[in-house]
Design an enzyme around this catalytic site. Structure first.
Site, mmCIF file in Angstrom:
data_model
loop_
_atom_site.group_PDB
_atom_site.id
_atom_site.type_symbol
_atom_site.label_atom_id
_atom_site.label_comp_id
_atom_site.label_asym_id
_atom_site.label_seq_id
_atom_site.Cartn_x
_atom_site.Cartn_y
_atom_site.Cartn_z
ATOM 1 N N ASP A 2 1.003 -1.272 -0.024
ATOM 2 C CA ASP A 2 -0.202 0.081 -0.090
ATOM 3 C C ASP A 2 0.759 1.318 -0.093
ATOM 4 O O ASP A 2 2.020 1.298 0.449
ATOM 5 C CB ASP A 2 -0.914 -0.015 1.308
ATOM 6 C CG ASP A 2 -2.130 0.871 1.189
ATOM 7 O OD1 ASP A 2 -2.387 1.420 -0.019
ATOM 8 O OD2 ASP A 2 -2.938 1.148 2.087
ATOM 9 N N GLY A 5 -0.015 5.330 -4.412
ATOM 10 C CA GLY A 5 -0.600 6.456 -4.833
ATOM 11 C C GLY A 5 -0.065 7.669 -4.016
ATOM 12 O O GLY A 5 0.338 8.747 -4.757
ATOM 13 N N ARG A 15 -0.670 8.783 -10.560
ATOM 14 C CA ARG A 15 -0.555 7.513 -9.640
ATOM 15 C C ARG A 15 0.181 6.225 -10.226
ATOM 16 O O ARG A 15 0.669 5.465 -9.809
ATOM 17 C CB ARG A 15 -2.036 7.197 -9.704
ATOM 18 C CG ARG A 15 -2.729 8.088 -8.514
ATOM 19 C CD ARG A 15 -4.277 7.448 -8.410
ATOM 20 N NE ARG A 15 -4.332 6.173 -7.749
ATOM 21 C CZ ARG A 15 -4.124 6.152 -6.255
ATOM 22 N NH1 ARG A 15 -4.185 7.466 -5.500
ATOM 23 N NH2 ARG A 15 -4.405 5.195 -5.795
ATOM 24 N N SER A 47 -7.061 -6.673 -5.133
ATOM 25 C CA SER A 47 -7.988 -7.287 -4.343
ATOM 26 C C SER A 47 -9.267 -7.255 -5.064
ATOM 27 O O SER A 47 -9.593 -6.427 -6.113
ATOM 28 C CB SER A 47 -7.965 -6.439 -2.924
ATOM 29 O OG SER A 47 -9.090 -5.337 -3.339
ATOM 30 N N ASN A 50 -10.604 -3.924 -5.473
ATOM 31 C CA ASN A 50 -9.846 -2.838 -6.019
ATOM 32 C C ASN A 50 -10.722 -2.368 -7.385
ATOM 33 O O ASN A 50 -10.251 -1.571 -8.075
ATOM 34 C CB ASN A 50 -8.555 -3.046 -6.663
ATOM 35 C CG ASN A 50 -7.392 -3.105 -5.294
ATOM 36 O OD1 ASN A 50 -6.634 -3.774 -4.957
ATOM 37 N ND2 ASN A 50 -7.939 -2.042 -4.554
ATOM 38 N N TRP A 51 -11.590 -3.395 -7.977
ATOM 39 C CA TRP A 51 -12.478 -2.988 -9.229
ATOM 40 C C TRP A 51 -13.239 -1.626 -8.858
ATOM 41 O O TRP A 51 -13.624 -1.092 -10.208
ATOM 42 C CB TRP A 51 -13.232 -4.252 -9.387
ATOM 43 C CG TRP A 51 -12.648 -5.371 -10.121
ATOM 44 C CD1 TRP A 51 -12.576 -6.671 -8.912
ATOM 45 C CD2 TRP A 51 -12.157 -5.661 -10.874
ATOM 46 N NE1 TRP A 51 -12.048 -7.543 -9.775
ATOM 47 C CE2 TRP A 51 -11.394 -7.090 -10.820
ATOM 48 C CE3 TRP A 51 -11.727 -5.231 -12.230
ATOM 49 C CZ2 TRP A 51 -10.812 -7.664 -11.795
ATOM 50 C CZ3 TRP A 51 -11.060 -5.688 -13.106
ATOM 51 C CH2 TRP A 51 -10.762 -7.116 -13.068
ATOM 52 N N ARG A 53 -12.035 0.773 -8.263
ATOM 53 C CA ARG A 53 -10.990 2.179 -8.707
ATOM 54 C C ARG A 53 -11.507 2.678 -10.242
ATOM 55 O O ARG A 53 -12.197 1.533 -10.908
ATOM 56 C CB ARG A 53 -9.721 1.773 -8.718
ATOM 57 C CG ARG A 53 -9.187 1.518 -7.233
ATOM 58 C CD ARG A 53 -7.875 1.170 -7.117
ATOM 59 N NE ARG A 53 -7.337 1.249 -5.769
ATOM 60 C CZ ARG A 53 -6.376 1.359 -5.116
ATOM 61 N NH1 ARG A 53 -5.241 2.010 -5.779
ATOM 62 N NH2 ARG A 53 -6.084 1.189 -3.882
HETATM 63 C C1 IPE Z 1 -1.703 0.081 -3.531
HETATM 64 O O1 IPE Z 1 -1.390 1.471 -3.696
HETATM 65 C C2 IPE Z 1 -1.446 -0.489 -4.803
HETATM 66 C C3 IPE Z 1 -2.639 -1.243 -5.147
HETATM 67 C C4 IPE Z 1 -3.875 -1.337 -4.477
HETATM 68 C C5 IPE Z 1 -2.639 -2.144 -6.421
HETATM 69 P P1 IPE Z 1 -2.433 2.354 -3.693
HETATM 70 O O2 IPE Z 1 -2.896 2.664 -4.882
HETATM 71 O O3 IPE Z 1 -3.549 1.938 -2.708
HETATM 72 O O4 IPE Z 1 -1.867 3.582 -2.716
HETATM 73 P P2 IPE Z 1 -2.547 4.846 -1.970
HETATM 74 O O5 IPE Z 1 -3.324 4.157 -0.939
HETATM 75 O O6 IPE Z 1 -3.499 5.655 -2.727
HETATM 76 O O7 IPE Z 1 -1.250 5.584 -1.483
HETATM 77 MG MG MG Z 2 -4.200 2.289 -0.658
#
Ligand code: IPE
Ligand code: MG
Length: 214
Positions: A2, A5, A15, A47, A50-51, A53
């Site tokens: 994590d 981003g 990102r 995960s 994560n879909w 997003r």
């Molecule tokens: C983790 O980094 C990457 C994945 C979920 C694939 P994030 O994208 O969650 O990063 P933050 O939480 O926005 O910093």
């Molecule tokens: Mg994250």
């Protein structure tokens, strides 16, 4: 893994660049795996949640996965790393599924360590699938569920690391974490190095594990 981003945001970068640097952190860790004393390294890459997003970020993550497999498969094979996927990866795009299946086949003989990648993975979904499979066999016991988890062929989870300052499990290895030691660090994933892993392992080595005994 994590913090990709936030790593990018701090540097006023897109990102996608954070995810790319995150993949480079993975590459370094995987190269260090054979000498690390670890048998298995499991990475939470994508995960089942994560879909949610934005589509272009999901596309970036999938494209990154494909690029990584292309560029690093030779390395995995040369270093004797066995690849394993946990999660419902068959629901990913057909070309990625094919690439993953080929990588699984080509690394199946690896004996220097296992790199398990959680893709389209959700622990609650995994437990529900395993419980249903156990029920179909007749008895929903702890042992029967464990036999049907995606991790059935892996050793018990010893240490769970979460980066970027979040103190939660986010649907990762919930069952397997029953007696795992936890390590939370503020380091953002792209900054996480084999030296950070060594710090976590040193902490782990000093812990007394009682598994409910005394
Ligand atoms: C983790 O980094 C990457 C994945 C979920 C694939 P994030 O994208 O969650 O990063 P933050 O939480 O926005 O910093
Ligand atoms: Mg994250």
């Amino acid at each position: 893994m994590d913090g990709n981003g936030r790593w990018a945001k701090k540097r006023h970068l897109p990102r996608a660049m954070g995810h790319q640097r995150g993949a480079e952190a993975v590459r370094k860790l995987v190269r260090a795996l054979p000498g690390s004393g670890l048998d298995v390294l499991t990475l939470y890459a994508f995960s089942s949640e994560n879909w949610k997003r934005p589509e272009d970020e999901v596309d970036d993550l999938m494209a990154l996965m494909k690029r990584f497999l292309k560029s690093d498969l030779k390395d995995l094979i040369a270093n004797g790393i066995r690849l394993k996927i946990i999660g419902d990866y068959k629901a990913l795009s057909p070309d990625l599924v094919e690439q993953l299946d080929q990588a699984l086949a080509h690394t199946a003989q690896g004996r220097a360590g296992t790199l398990a990648v959680a893709l389209n993975y959700g622990s609650q979904q995994e437990i529900a699938r395993a419980a249903a499979a156990a029920a179909a066999e007749g008895a929903v016991t702890v042992e029967a569920i464990e036999r049907h988890l995606d991790t059935a062929d892996l050793p018990p989870l010893d240490l769970l690391i979460r980066t970027s300052g979040e103190i939660r499990l986010s649907n990762f290895l919930l069952w397997q974490a029953a007696y795992a030691e936890m390590w939370f660090t503020d380091v953002l994933w792209p900054d996480f190095t084999p030296a950070h892993l060594e710090d976590a392992l040193a902490s782990f080595a000093g812990r007394e594990r009682r598994y409910g005994g005394r």
